[in-house]
Design an enzyme around this catalytic site. Structure first.
Site, PDB file in Angstrom:
ATOM      1  N   GLU A  16      24.304 -41.464 -54.606  1.00  7.63           N
ATOM      2  CA  GLU A  16      23.798 -42.753 -54.318  1.00  7.63           C
ATOM      3  C   GLU A  16      22.384 -42.838 -54.725  1.00  7.63           C
ATOM      4  OE1 GLU A  16      24.006 -43.914 -49.814  1.00  7.63           O
ATOM      5  OE2 GLU A  16      21.705 -43.635 -50.162  1.00  7.63           O
ATOM      6  N   TYR A  48      21.559 -51.071 -50.125  1.00  7.08           N
ATOM      7  CA  TYR A  48      20.873 -52.498 -49.867  1.00  7.08           C
ATOM      8  C   TYR A  48      20.180 -52.471 -48.568  1.00  7.08           C
ATOM      9  CZ  TYR A  48      20.817 -57.688 -49.582  1.00  7.08           C
ATOM     10  OH  TYR A  48      20.376 -58.957 -49.443  1.00  7.08           O
ATOM     11  N   GLY A 108      25.209 -52.394 -40.981  1.00  4.07           N
ATOM     12  CA  GLY A 108      23.736 -52.431 -41.195  1.00  4.07           C
ATOM     13  C   GLY A 108      23.073 -51.968 -40.211  1.00  4.07           C
ATOM     14  N   HIS A 147      28.892 -41.929 -34.849  1.00  2.00           N
ATOM     15  CA  HIS A 147      27.615 -42.984 -35.126  1.00  2.00           C
ATOM     16  C   HIS A 147      26.711 -42.867 -33.679  1.00  2.00           C
ATOM     17  CE1 HIS A 147      25.871 -46.982 -35.080  1.00  2.00           C
ATOM     18  NE2 HIS A 147      25.792 -46.712 -36.253  1.00  2.00           N
TER      19      HIS A 147
HETATM   20  P1  FAD Z   1      30.379 -50.344 -37.925  1.00  2.00           P
HETATM   21  O1  FAD Z   1      31.734 -49.554 -38.833  1.00  2.00           O
HETATM   22  O2  FAD Z   1      30.710 -51.462 -37.528  1.00  2.00           O
HETATM   23  O3  FAD Z   1      30.041 -49.449 -36.573  1.00  2.00           O
HETATM   24  C1  FAD Z   1      28.846 -49.505 -35.955  1.00  2.00           C
HETATM   25  C2  FAD Z   1      29.081 -49.140 -34.276  1.00  2.00           C
HETATM   26  O4  FAD Z   1      29.817 -49.990 -33.870  1.00  2.00           O
HETATM   27  C3  FAD Z   1      29.693 -47.824 -34.283  1.00  2.00           C
HETATM   28  O5  FAD Z   1      29.207 -47.182 -33.034  1.00  2.00           O
HETATM   29  C4  FAD Z   1      31.351 -47.949 -34.022  1.00  2.00           C
HETATM   30  O6  FAD Z   1      31.848 -47.217 -33.463  1.00  2.00           O
HETATM   31  C5  FAD Z   1      30.908 -49.132 -33.100  1.00  2.00           C
HETATM   32  N1  FAD Z   1      32.368 -50.222 -33.415  1.00  2.00           N
HETATM   33  C6  FAD Z   1      33.011 -50.753 -34.315  1.00  2.00           C
HETATM   34  N2  FAD Z   1      34.000 -51.609 -34.091  1.00  2.00           N
HETATM   35  C7  FAD Z   1      33.803 -51.748 -32.770  1.00  2.00           C
HETATM   36  C8  FAD Z   1      34.567 -52.600 -31.747  1.00  2.00           C
HETATM   37  N3  FAD Z   1      35.620 -53.345 -32.109  1.00  2.00           N
HETATM   38  N4  FAD Z   1      34.184 -52.517 -30.667  1.00  2.00           N
HETATM   39  C9  FAD Z   1      33.122 -51.574 -30.004  1.00  2.00           C
HETATM   40  N5  FAD Z   1      32.501 -50.989 -31.076  1.00  2.00           N
HETATM   41  C10 FAD Z   1      32.731 -50.912 -32.171  1.00  2.00           C
HETATM   42  N6  FAD Z   1      22.604 -49.336 -43.930  1.00  2.00           N
HETATM   43  C11 FAD Z   1      21.845 -50.352 -44.720  1.00  2.00           C
HETATM   44  O7  FAD Z   1      21.248 -51.274 -44.176  1.00  2.00           O
HETATM   45  N7  FAD Z   1      22.080 -50.382 -46.175  1.00  2.00           N
HETATM   46  C12 FAD Z   1      22.668 -49.503 -46.886  1.00  2.00           C
HETATM   47  O8  FAD Z   1      22.633 -49.620 -47.959  1.00  2.00           O
HETATM   48  C13 FAD Z   1      23.377 -48.525 -46.059  1.00  2.00           C
HETATM   49  N8  FAD Z   1      24.026 -47.561 -46.624  1.00  2.00           N
HETATM   50  C14 FAD Z   1      24.932 -46.559 -46.025  1.00  2.00           C
HETATM   51  C15 FAD Z   1      25.532 -45.866 -46.813  1.00  2.00           C
HETATM   52  C16 FAD Z   1      26.501 -44.792 -45.981  1.00  2.00           C
HETATM   53  C17 FAD Z   1      27.509 -43.627 -46.857  1.00  2.00           C
HETATM   54  C18 FAD Z   1      26.343 -44.655 -44.434  1.00  2.00           C
HETATM   55  C19 FAD Z   1      27.159 -43.436 -43.726  1.00  2.00           C
HETATM   56  C20 FAD Z   1      25.498 -45.615 -43.964  1.00  2.00           C
HETATM   57  C21 FAD Z   1      24.532 -46.608 -44.731  1.00  2.00           C
HETATM   58  N9  FAD Z   1      23.894 -47.316 -44.003  1.00  2.00           N
HETATM   59  C22 FAD Z   1      23.394 -48.449 -44.669  1.00  2.00           C
HETATM   60  C23 FAD Z   1      23.746 -47.349 -42.481  1.00  2.00           C
HETATM   61  C24 FAD Z   1      24.656 -48.223 -41.619  1.00  2.00           C
HETATM   62  O9  FAD Z   1      24.507 -49.677 -41.868  1.00  2.00           O
HETATM   63  C25 FAD Z   1      24.224 -47.798 -40.269  1.00  2.00           C
HETATM   64  O10 FAD Z   1      24.727 -46.641 -39.908  1.00  2.00           O
HETATM   65  C26 FAD Z   1      24.920 -49.119 -39.017  1.00  2.00           C
HETATM   66  O11 FAD Z   1      24.316 -48.740 -37.918  1.00  2.00           O
HETATM   67  C27 FAD Z   1      26.325 -48.916 -38.874  1.00  2.00           C
HETATM   68  O12 FAD Z   1      27.104 -49.351 -39.880  1.00  2.00           O
HETATM   69  P2  FAD Z   1      28.964 -49.228 -40.179  1.00  2.00           P
HETATM   70  O13 FAD Z   1      29.143 -50.170 -41.365  1.00  2.00           O
HETATM   71  O14 FAD Z   1      29.129 -47.747 -40.205  1.00  2.00           O
HETATM   72  O15 FAD Z   1      29.082 -49.963 -38.984  1.00  2.00           O
END
Ligand code: FAD
Length: 287
Positions: A16, A48, A108, A147
């Site tokens: 990354e 990003y 994000g 998370h």
């Molecule tokens: P989600 O999958 O949406 O999950 C977020 C939370 O919501 C979790 O607690 C989950 O359990 C909960 N949830 C999901 N669905 C539901 C539902 N239906 N009802 C209730 N709760 C729910 N951030 C950036 O800004 N830019 C980046 O480039 C970036 N790169 C990353 C790369 C990796 C490999 C990782 C692991 C993280 C990265 N992040 C980045 C951080 C990430 O954006 C944060 O961790 C963010 O808080 C969660 O993103 P997610 O896509 O995992 O969210």
């Protein structure tokens, strides 16, 4: 190339990088890419706006350079919390025009200074939207220790299954320092019916300040052995870095020996660290 197909052929080894801040000369990221090229990673993902940063070069631009100039597959990170459907459509069009085929679909991090937009609540909503609006390979993020916002790891894995079902074809994990946490997570995801490849995210410790910042951001726990190393070398930056690199190498070799699908190194744009780790691991395990 769609990166998910690589998992069918081999164990994946990837990096990354992040776009430099506007205060950093843009040439620096291109020097880093030059230095990473001959390590021949299976792909490089480009963040990003991680941690609320404003980049000086766009994620899509760096992904395009990786593919066209360096011949390396790329994944563009795309967080949706501050996006509308319209702005995501424009980004997808930009990716397409630049030949970017792989997207890490993310919710994000919340920015305390920005009111989140309402088109996408969770990453799963973005996954579904991308699936409906283009032929992209979509990856997702996952959290071996849960998370930070989830009530429990079990609940987080349930939501992860929904995200995978929305159209994710491979997962990249948050950084962790205890492989046992990752193995337990793999058992839980398997039991939940998640059968796609899951790459282990590894961040080498190179200095005290950066690791404290990362740990406070993502909530990864520090196992006693690592805590002891950090305490022992707290006033000796060079020895801490050496011990941190050895720790990461041991972690990666153990993961590969346990047959994980792949390892993703958070390089922090440090090509020397990526080189040292890659070459040391390759002396012991085929990747
Ligand atoms: P989600 O999958 O949406 O999950 C977020 C939370 O919501 C979790 O607690 C989950 O359990 C909960 N949830 C999901 N669905 C539901 C539902 N239906 N009802 C209730 N709760 C729910 N951030 C950036 O800004 N830019 C980046 O480039 C970036 N790169 C990353 C790369 C990796 C490999 C990782 C692991 C993280 C990265 N992040 C980045 C951080 C990430 O954006 C944060 O961790 C963010 O808080 C969660 O993103 P997610 O896509 O995992 O969210």
């Amino acid at each position: 190339m769609k990166v998910t197909s690589i998992f069918e052929q081999k164990r994946v080894f990837s990096f990354e990088v992040f776009p430099p801040k506007p205060t950093t000369p843009i040439a620096q990221i291109y020097e880093t890419l030059n230095a990473l090229q001959d390590l021949q990673p299976d792909f490089i993902s480009v963040t990003y706006g991680a941690g609320g940063s404003t980049p000086g070069a766009s994620t899509a631009e760096i992904c395009e350079t990786l593919q066209k100039k360096h011949g390396i597959n790329s994944i563009a990170h795309l967080p949706c919390i501050n996006e509308t459907k319209e702005s995501v459509l424009a980004k997808l069009q930009d990716f397409r025009a630049r030949g970017v085929e792989n997207i890490l679909a993310l919710r994000g991090d919340r920015n305390p200074d920005l009111e989140p937009k309402t088109d996408f609540k969770y990453a799963a909503d973005l996954v579904e939207f991308i699936r409906e609006n283009g032929d992209f390979d979509i990856c997702g993020a996952c959290y071996p220790e849960g998370h930070p916002e989830a009530k429990s790891l079990a609940e987080d894995v349930r939501h992860l299954k929904e995200k995978v079902d929305a159209g994710v074809s491979h997962l990249i994990s948050q950084l962790f320092f205890n492989n046992q946490d990752f193995y337990r997570f793999l058992e839980m995801t398997d039991a939940a019916g998640i059968k796609i490849p899951i790459e282990a995210g590894i961040m080498p410790i190179t200095n005290k300040k950066s690791i404290e910042r990362m740990v406070s951001l993502c909530g990864a726990s520090i196992p006693p052995r690592l805590a002891k190393l950090m305490a022992r070398y707290s006033d000796d930056a060079q020895s801490l870095k050496a011990a941190g690199l050895e720790y990461a190498i041991e972690q990666i070799i153990d993961l590969l020996e346990h047959g994980v699908s792949g390892v993703h190194i958070y390089t922090m744009n440090n090509a020397d660290v990526a080189r040292y780790i890659t070459e040391s691991v390759r002396e012991c395990v085929k990747i």
